[in-house]
Design a protein around this motif. Structure first.
Motif, mmCIF file in Angstrom:
data_model
loop_
_atom_site.group_PDB
_atom_site.id
_atom_site.type_symbol
_atom_site.label_atom_id
_atom_site.label_comp_id
_atom_site.label_asym_id
_atom_site.label_seq_id
_atom_site.Cartn_x
_atom_site.Cartn_y
_atom_site.Cartn_z
ATOM 1 N N GLU A 290 14.743 -5.795 3.465
ATOM 2 C CA GLU A 290 14.549 -6.962 4.317
ATOM 3 C C GLU A 290 13.809 -6.563 5.583
ATOM 4 O O GLU A 290 14.141 -5.568 6.229
ATOM 5 N N THR A 291 12.776 -7.309 5.933
ATOM 6 C CA THR A 291 11.982 -7.036 7.124
ATOM 7 C C THR A 291 11.859 -8.312 7.960
ATOM 8 O O THR A 291 12.330 -9.392 7.559
ATOM 9 N N LEU A 292 11.190 -8.208 9.122
ATOM 10 C CA LEU A 292 10.959 -9.376 9.961
ATOM 11 C C LEU A 292 10.135 -10.434 9.238
ATOM 12 O O LEU A 292 10.199 -11.621 9.562
ATOM 13 N N PHE B 25 0.821 -1.198 0.000
ATOM 14 C CA PHE B 25 0.000 0.000 0.000
ATOM 15 C C PHE B 25 0.863 1.259 0.000
ATOM 16 O O PHE B 25 1.907 1.317 0.671
ATOM 17 N N LEU B 26 0.423 2.238 -0.766
ATOM 18 C CA LEU B 26 1.085 3.531 -0.777
ATOM 19 C C LEU B 26 0.724 4.287 0.489
ATOM 20 O O LEU B 26 -0.215 3.923 1.217
ATOM 21 N N LEU C 6 8.499 -4.299 -0.278
ATOM 22 C CA LEU C 6 8.890 -3.065 -0.948
ATOM 23 C C LEU C 6 9.177 -1.992 0.094
ATOM 24 O O LEU C 6 8.466 -1.858 1.093
ATOM 25 N N SER C 7 10.218 -1.227 -0.152
ATOM 26 C CA SER C 7 10.654 -0.220 0.820
ATOM 27 C C SER C 7 9.736 0.995 0.805
ATOM 28 O O SER C 7 9.094 1.307 -0.210
ATOM 29 N N GLU C 8 9.678 1.692 1.932
ATOM 30 C CA GLU C 8 8.891 2.918 2.012
ATOM 31 C C GLU C 8 9.412 3.953 1.029
ATOM 32 O O GLU C 8 8.643 4.706 0.421
ATOM 33 N N SER C 9 10.721 3.990 0.854
ATOM 34 C CA SER C 9 11.323 4.941 -0.084
ATOM 35 C C SER C 9 10.821 4.691 -1.498
ATOM 36 O O SER C 9 10.421 5.611 -2.221
#
Length: 442
Positions: free
Chosen positions: A272-274, A234-235, A279-282
């Motif tokens: 990389e997340t838990l 989601f944006l 997709l990254s916030e950036s």
């Protein structure tokens, strides 16, 4: 008609001087529907900003001829600049520049969801928007020229602004001294389908060229599309980024300087997340500005209508897409798209959802008036010069050359050095070249 001191038809609200330029803010009252002799109808406001160089005294500047700039679009307001650079720097040596907010954009009786609701239901809204195409924009310009008391003026049209310039040459050539067009020779006849047949081929070739430069991005684009199929992303605005909306980042492919920026966007995609890779916030924030039409909804609503002449466009790009399955989001290696507008825009973009009804109405309209007069263009006497970009993915080279051959005296400069945004990369050089061509023609 009122003069520059003000009046019911024209007022100057403010003047400013900064960074080597002077500006004046013009507001004009014009008919919503032109050419209704003896009928007092609805009026709208048209805004235009005048730019001139401080290298001319105010008295000298007031005597300079006008250059009307018609920007791309549809649905884009006139440029807001803070200094004279590029083509404006070159033009300001000889002209006062009038930067028009075409009707419905910027400060010119803007059209957005809230204002369209005032018109009534979707049919009434569509009726209203039929008066926001090139023919009405040209009628506004010619009306404004009369209010200003200008002799036939010079016009520079970029992209859709070039389409408008061809309409001007068709229906009011007496108002033109000379015309310069950059990336904007519209097909004079035929359906919208042939436009998209050509542009899909151009965009496919541009994808291939881009992936030859950045082969790693071929895998990255597919990886992002597959990720979006399987994982809801989601944006920041809360709307979902779907695979087909992600493909809209192909807008980068239409430029010289911007095309390489696509690589920098794609390299920011994953983090990389838990819960694994997402997709990254950036990346999502960068994409949001590319896939949302909240800033110019008129672009999506009116886009195919700029090709409508005597028949319904009927979602031409969506229908032609069937011939190009490589652009579908579920293709093995989906390609990035160009400026095509599809029906799902009005289902997935929150800013366009309220406009779905009027978009459907416009797509089904069959009574579009002609935007060009081929017979008059064939006998044209106004000097015209056009930059035609050989690999332009938005305005096809072959269709442009077909139009060039149909306009008497139109000179072309065909180049592979620029893409659709050439005027943004070397505006000074392009303007100087075209200006020399129209003046030499005399």
């Amino acid at each position: 008609m009122a003069d520059a001191s003000g009046g019911a038809q024209h007022r100057i609200q403010a003047r400013h001087e900064f960074r080597g330029l002077r500006t004046a803010e013009h507001y004009f009252t014009v008919p919503l529907v032109h050419h209704q002799s003896g009928v007092a109808g609805e009026t709208i406001t048209i805004f235009a900003r005048e730019y001139s160089s401080t290298s001319h005294s105010p008295e000298e500047a007031a005597k300079l001829p006008w250059l009307l700039y018609l920007q791309g679009g549809p649905g884009g307001r006139g440029n807001r600049v803070t200094s004279l650079s590029g083509w404006m720097k070159a033009a300001a040596k000889d002209f006062r520049i009038l930067m028009l907010d075409q009707r419905g954009t910027g400060l010119s009786s803007p059209v957005e969801r809230q204002s369209l609701e005032l018109r009534g239901d979707a049919t009434a809204q569509a009726d209203y928007l039929t008066h926001f195409r090139a023919d009405s924009i040209v009628a506004d310009a010619e009306y404004i020229r009369g209010v200003l008391g200008s002799a036939p003026w010079s016009v520079l049209g970029q992209s859709f602004g070039g389409f408008c310039a061809l309409t001007y040459l068709s229906f009011a050539p007496e108002g033109l001294r000379e015309v310069m067009i950059t990336g904007g020779l519209a097909p004079l006849q035929g359906s919208a389908d042939r436009v998209y047949q050509a542009t899909f081929r151009r965009v496919a070739a541009r994808n291939a060229e881009y992936f030859s430069w950045y082969p790693e991005d071929r895998e990255q684009v597919t990886r992002i599309a597959r990720h979006l199929e399987q994982h809801p992303e989601f944006l920041a605005s809360g709307e979902r980024l779907t695979p087909e909306r992600f493909q809209m980042v192909g807008s980068f492919l239409g430029g010289n300087a911007r095309v390489d920026a696509l690589h920098y966007l794609l390299e920011d995609a994953f983090i990389e997340t838990l819960d694994g890779e997402w997709l990254s916030e950036s990346f999502l924030e960068q994409v949001r500005g590319l896939v949302s039409r909240s800033g110019n909804p008129l672009y999506a609503v009116l886009h195919e209508s700029i090709y409508g002449q005597g028949e319904a466009t009927n979602w031409a790009a969506w229908r032609v897409l069937e011939d190009y399955p490589e652009f579908k989001p579920d293709a093995d290696e989906p390609l990035l798209t160009g400026e095509m507008v599809y029906p799902w825009y009005f289902e997935q973009d929150p800013s366009l959802v309220p406009l779905q009804g009027v978009a459907e109405e416009l797509a089904a309209r069959k009574d579009w008036k002609p935007l060009y007069d081929p017979a008059r263009l064939a006998s044209n006497a106004v000097p015209v010069a056009a930059a035609v970009y050989r690999d332009d993915i938005y305005v096809d080279h072959d269709l442009s050359m077909e139009t060039a051959a149909a306009v008497r005296g139109l000179q072309t400069w065909v180049t592979s050095d620029f893409h659709h945004d050439g005027i943004g990369e070397d505006g000074e050089g392009i303007f100087t070249r075209l200006f020399g061509m129209v003046r030499a023609y005399r």
